[in-house]
Scaffold this motif. Sequence first.
Motif, PDB file in Angstrom:
ATOM      1  N   HIS A 109      -1.484   6.635  10.834  1.00  0.00           N
ATOM      2  CA  HIS A 109      -2.480   6.868   9.782  1.00  0.00           C
ATOM      3  C   HIS A 109      -2.018   6.071   8.559  1.00  0.00           C
ATOM      4  N   CYS A 110      -2.711   4.995   8.217  1.00  0.00           N
ATOM      5  CA  CYS A 110      -2.287   4.078   7.157  1.00  0.00           C
ATOM      6  C   CYS A 110      -3.011   4.398   5.850  1.00  0.00           C
ATOM      7  N   ILE A 111      -2.226   4.596   4.791  1.00  0.00           N
ATOM      8  CA  ILE A 111      -2.749   4.957   3.481  1.00  0.00           C
ATOM      9  C   ILE A 111      -2.313   3.918   2.454  1.00  0.00           C
ATOM     10  N   GLN A 122      -9.194  -0.618  -4.616  1.00  0.00           N
ATOM     11  CA  GLN A 122     -10.293  -0.824  -3.682  1.00  0.00           C
ATOM     12  C   GLN A 122     -10.847  -2.246  -3.795  1.00  0.00           C
ATOM     13  N   ALA A 123     -11.004  -2.731  -5.023  1.00  0.00           N
ATOM     14  CA  ALA A 123     -11.492  -4.093  -5.221  1.00  0.00           C
ATOM     15  C   ALA A 123     -10.506  -5.110  -4.641  1.00  0.00           C
ATOM     16  N   ALA A 128      -9.232  -8.948  -0.218  1.00  0.00           N
ATOM     17  CA  ALA A 128      -8.239  -9.415   0.750  1.00  0.00           C
ATOM     18  C   ALA A 128      -8.661  -9.173   2.193  1.00  0.00           C
ATOM     19  N   GLY A 129      -9.839  -8.569   2.394  1.00  0.00           N
ATOM     20  CA  GLY A 129     -10.316  -8.304   3.743  1.00  0.00           C
ATOM     21  C   GLY A 129      -9.580  -7.183   4.438  1.00  0.00           C
ATOM     22  N   LEU A 130      -9.078  -6.229   3.659  1.00  0.00           N
ATOM     23  CA  LEU A 130      -8.274  -5.152   4.228  1.00  0.00           C
ATOM     24  C   LEU A 130      -8.878  -3.768   4.007  1.00  0.00           C
ATOM     25  N   SER A 131     -10.116  -3.704   3.550  1.00  0.00           N
ATOM     26  CA  SER A 131     -10.704  -2.405   3.240  1.00  0.00           C
ATOM     27  C   SER A 131     -10.831  -1.526   4.473  1.00  0.00           C
ATOM     28  N   THR A 136      -7.548   5.722   3.644  1.00  0.00           N
ATOM     29  CA  THR A 136      -7.939   6.081   2.289  1.00  0.00           C
ATOM     30  C   THR A 136      -7.032   5.372   1.296  1.00  0.00           C
ATOM     31  N   ILE A 137      -7.407   5.448   0.027  1.00  0.00           N
ATOM     32  CA  ILE A 137      -6.631   4.864  -1.069  1.00  0.00           C
ATOM     33  C   ILE A 137      -6.173   5.987  -1.985  1.00  0.00           C
ATOM     34  N   LEU A 138      -4.896   5.998  -2.324  1.00  0.00           N
ATOM     35  CA  LEU A 138      -4.360   6.944  -3.300  1.00  0.00           C
ATOM     36  C   LEU A 138      -3.807   6.165  -4.484  1.00  0.00           C
ATOM     37  N   SER A 139      -3.974   6.739  -5.661  1.00  0.00           N
ATOM     38  CA  SER A 139      -3.454   6.117  -6.884  1.00  0.00           C
ATOM     39  C   SER A 139      -2.435   7.034  -7.529  1.00  0.00           C
TER      40      SER A 139
END
Length: 225
Positions: A109-111, A122-123, A128-131, A136-139
């Motif tokens: 599971h890649c985060i 996210q932008a 980079a073509g990795l969305s 998910t994305i965590l900040s």
Amino acid sequence: MTLTCLFDINETVLDLSALDGLFSELFGDPHSRELWFAQTLQNAMTAELCGRHAPFETQGQAALDMVGERLGRSLTASDKQRVAAALKALPAHLDVRPGLDFAREQGVHCIAFSNNARAATQAQLEHAGLSDAFATILSAEEAGASKPATATYRQAAASLGQPAERLWLVAVHAWDIAGAQAAGFKGALVQRRPDQVANPLAPPVVTGSDLREAVARILAHEGRS
């Protein structure tokens, strides 16, 4: 049980050296991008130690002014906007897509986990073509702090609903590994360059020469290879 790995973004996933030409143009120094990122990190860490948190992007803008003063260059608002735009248009390191694809094929599971705000990350990943590569994305901003503050990793674990001890942090930065492990994570250092060395006071659990090797060693450590 699903194996979850959090991946640092700037420098670990995305290649900041793509900024070198722009920074050389703005500052007249081929090493100015490295000076700037190091100053950004110093600003952020100093702020956390002093209890004066500010967003990572704000620390980066302040670092531009500081590097400009050191090198005798004063950036305009337009110059700073060019840097901000370029930061959202970074390429991935060549080993990243194969490494992430391998991880997902193995059920990892890649985060994405960055000091940048979630929207900025996210932008970056979309460009980079990795969305599609991350669940998910965590900040770190969600904890009101910047890595390597312990609160950022604990907030990430809470967001995922998992104990920190079950999570891995994958990064090229020894300071990030140290922060994650202090919070209970296990650390995997990606050592693409000779200067990306482990901290002997906070050694990573595994080390790999690229992302795929780091993931393979995580899997082996977890008995899943």
